[in-house]
Design a protein around this motif. Structure first.
Motif, PDB file in Angstrom:
ATOM      1  N   ILE A 181       0.732  -1.103   0.068  1.00 17.75           N
ATOM      2  CA  ILE A 181      -0.019  -0.045   0.043  1.00 17.75           C
ATOM      3  C   ILE A 181       0.846   1.237   0.008  1.00 17.75           C
ATOM      4  N   CYS A 182       2.026   1.100   0.584  1.00 13.57           N
ATOM      5  CA  CYS A 182       3.070   2.252   0.395  1.00 13.57           C
ATOM      6  C   CYS A 182       3.946   2.391  -0.681  1.00 13.57           C
ATOM      7  N   THR A 183       4.211   1.211  -1.310  1.00 16.58           N
ATOM      8  CA  THR A 183       4.949   1.389  -2.529  1.00 16.58           C
ATOM      9  C   THR A 183       4.224   1.592  -3.883  1.00 16.58           C
ATOM     10  N   ALA A 184       2.749   1.433  -3.730  1.00 18.98           N
ATOM     11  CA  ALA A 184       1.935   1.298  -4.877  1.00 18.98           C
ATOM     12  C   ALA A 184       1.793   2.832  -5.610  1.00 18.98           C
ATOM     13  N   PRO A 185       1.702   4.030  -4.738  1.00 16.94           N
ATOM     14  CA  PRO A 185       1.340   4.925  -5.465  1.00 16.94           C
ATOM     15  C   PRO A 185       2.090   5.903  -6.471  1.00 16.94           C
ATOM     16  N   VAL A 186       1.618   6.360  -7.531  1.00 19.14           N
ATOM     17  CA  VAL A 186       2.321   7.049  -8.385  1.00 19.14           C
ATOM     18  C   VAL A 186       1.540   8.087  -8.919  1.00 19.14           C
ATOM     19  N   ASN A 187       2.120   9.412  -8.944  1.00 22.47           N
ATOM     20  CA  ASN A 187       1.283  10.539  -9.558  1.00 22.47           C
ATOM     21  C   ASN A 187       0.142  10.594  -8.891  1.00 22.47           C
ATOM     22  N   PRO A 188       0.076  11.213  -7.460  1.00 19.12           N
ATOM     23  CA  PRO A 188       1.226  11.742  -6.591  1.00 19.12           C
ATOM     24  C   PRO A 188       2.050  10.592  -6.014  1.00 19.12           C
ATOM     25  N   GLU A 189       3.318  10.962  -5.858  1.00 12.58           N
ATOM     26  CA  GLU A 189       4.240   9.868  -5.098  1.00 12.58           C
ATOM     27  C   GLU A 189       3.469   9.694  -3.658  1.00 12.58           C
ATOM     28  N   ASP A 191       2.869   9.934  -0.097  1.00 10.59           N
ATOM     29  CA  ASP A 191       2.886  10.892   0.899  1.00 10.59           C
ATOM     30  C   ASP A 191       1.328  11.174   1.447  1.00 10.59           C
ATOM     31  N   TRP A 192       1.174  11.358   2.522  1.00  6.45           N
ATOM     32  CA  TRP A 192      -0.076  11.861   3.296  1.00  6.45           C
ATOM     33  C   TRP A 192      -0.603  12.993   2.379  1.00  6.45           C
ATOM     34  N   ILE A 207      -5.328  11.449   4.565  1.00  2.00           N
ATOM     35  CA  ILE A 207      -5.442  10.325   3.758  1.00  2.00           C
ATOM     36  C   ILE A 207      -4.376   9.790   3.181  1.00  2.00           C
ATOM     37  N   TRP A 208      -4.351   8.447   2.948  1.00  6.84           N
ATOM     38  CA  TRP A 208      -3.182   7.991   1.817  1.00  6.84           C
ATOM     39  C   TRP A 208      -3.521   7.764   0.736  1.00  6.84           C
ATOM     40  N   PRO A 209      -2.817   8.071  -0.301  1.00  8.39           N
ATOM     41  CA  PRO A 209      -3.583   8.497  -1.876  1.00  8.39           C
ATOM     42  C   PRO A 209      -2.968   7.126  -2.399  1.00  8.39           C
ATOM     43  N   TRP A 269       2.408   8.469  16.120  1.00  5.91           N
ATOM     44  CA  TRP A 269       2.302   7.545  15.231  1.00  5.91           C
ATOM     45  C   TRP A 269       0.860   7.478  14.936  1.00  5.91           C
ATOM     46  N   LYS A 270      -0.120   8.571  15.426  1.00  8.93           N
ATOM     47  CA  LYS A 270      -1.509   8.274  15.293  1.00  8.93           C
ATOM     48  C   LYS A 270      -1.950   7.970  14.004  1.00  8.93           C
ATOM     49  N   ASP A 271      -1.198   9.086  13.119  1.00 12.19           N
ATOM     50  CA  ASP A 271      -1.775   8.891  11.674  1.00 12.19           C
ATOM     51  C   ASP A 271      -1.585   7.399  11.113  1.00 12.19           C
ATOM     52  N   GLU A 272      -0.241   6.763  11.513  1.00 11.73           N
ATOM     53  CA  GLU A 272       0.176   5.392  10.887  1.00 11.73           C
ATOM     54  C   GLU A 272      -0.930   4.402  11.081  1.00 11.73           C
ATOM     55  N   ARG A 273      -1.944   4.710  11.768  1.00 10.03           N
ATOM     56  CA  ARG A 273      -2.904   3.461  12.018  1.00 10.03           C
ATOM     57  C   ARG A 273      -3.800   3.541  10.819  1.00 10.03           C
ATOM     58  N   HIS A 274      -3.858   4.348   9.930  1.00  4.91           N
ATOM     59  CA  HIS A 274      -4.932   4.443   8.823  1.00  4.91           C
ATOM     60  C   HIS A 274      -4.336   3.525   7.849  1.00  4.91           C
TER      61      HIS A 274
END
Length: 292
Positions: A181-189, A191-192, A207-209, A269-274
């Motif tokens: 889920i972290c390595t997938a996004p492209v355009n945008p790279e 990042d939260w 949100i995580w794009p 780390w609160k946001d990291e639980r998303h």
């Protein structure tokens, strides 16, 4: 086969110094929040067999050697650490000399060796066939383009139970990667992103794009002030399928994110639980009657 040459970003002096500032570089396992769960996988016993004591262990992408030293302290007979980066291997050896703090090496502990090695082209010859009871790797496999090839090499060097009873323990593989889920996004790279609030201001929820999850392959990102860092995105399904198709059975899988207790201790780390940040997997060599 790998179609591109291996990127050895860690031997770049500027990148290496930036990497040295990370909590996991400075504090080892104390700076690696996923370590308690990985450690549980590593130390899991099966039918009374000692998980590490007296065993031969291989650490792929060993970095500073935190796990190689841990395995030795847990009683491993020999631990071999390999890394593509000469600077990483040099730093691991410096820890052994006490340059970064005193290490009390008990005479009862086993030995450690280090080797510069490219995991894209590594070949475990007959000398290392069926040698290791445990292969471990932390946050390395997402740099590997040809993952199935590496799995075949790992399978070759892991011990197989050839006892008549078939009740022994086969070799294990335990590894972590950046979560897909972290390595997938492209355009945008990756990042939260911050959603607009009710007034249209940029102060709403984070949100995580997630996009391009099913489009596997090369991702080029910026990390620690360096552009052009290459990683390879593959889905959770692909990781698991590659294991099953190359002689392994799955014994554990965890989408790692901070627990509620972790957030109480580390409110930042609160946001990291998303969304999960790491993928942790344990597997072992599949049993086959042809061994006996």
């Amino acid at each position: 086969m790998s179609s591109t040459s291996t990127q050895n970003i860690y031997d770049d002096p500027q990148f290496f110094e930036s990497y040295n500032t990370l909590p996991r570089s400075q504090h080892g396992f104390d700076g690696a929040p996923e370590w308690p769960d990985l450690k549980d996988m590593v130390l899991a016993s099966d039918n009374g067999y000692a998980p590490i004591k007296g065993k031969h262990v291989l650490d792929l992408g060993c970095g500073y050697g935190w796990f190689t030293r841990f395995a030795r302290e847990k009683g491993a007979m020999h631990v071999k650490g390999v890394d593509v980066s000469t600077k990483m291997i040099e730093r691991a050896k410096e820890f052994e000399t006490g340059k970064y703090g005193n290490i009390d090496i008990s005479p009862s502990w086993g030995s450690i060796s280090y080797k510069v090695c490219d995991l894209e082209t590594v070949h475990f010859d007959d000398f290392e066939r069926d040698t290791y009871e445990l292969v471990y790797s932390s946050l390395t496999f997402h740099y590997i383009e040809d993952f199935p090839r590496l799995l075949r090499q790992i399978h070759q060097c892991l011990r197989k139970d050839r006892s008549e009873s078939g009740m022994g323990r086969n070799g294990r593989l335990i590894f972590s990667v950046e979560h897909p889920i972290c390595t997938a996004p492209v355009n945008p790279e990756p990042d939260w992103k911050v959603l607009p609030d009710a007034n249209g201001e940029g102060a709403g929820a984070k949100i995580w794009p997630l996009n391009s999850y099913s489009d596997e392959g090369l991702r080029v990102t910026s990390w620690l002030g360096t552009d052009g860092v290459r990683k390879y995105h593959r889905t959770v399904e692909t990781y698991v399928t590659a294991l099953l198709e190359n002689g392994f059975v799955l014994t554990g899988l965890k989408d790692w994110a901070p627990s509620k207790y972790d957030v109480e201790v580390h409110p930042e780390w609160k946001d990291e639980r998303h969304r999960p940040y790491f993928l942790l997997i344990s597997a072992e060599v599949k049993r086959t009657d042809s061994w006996r």
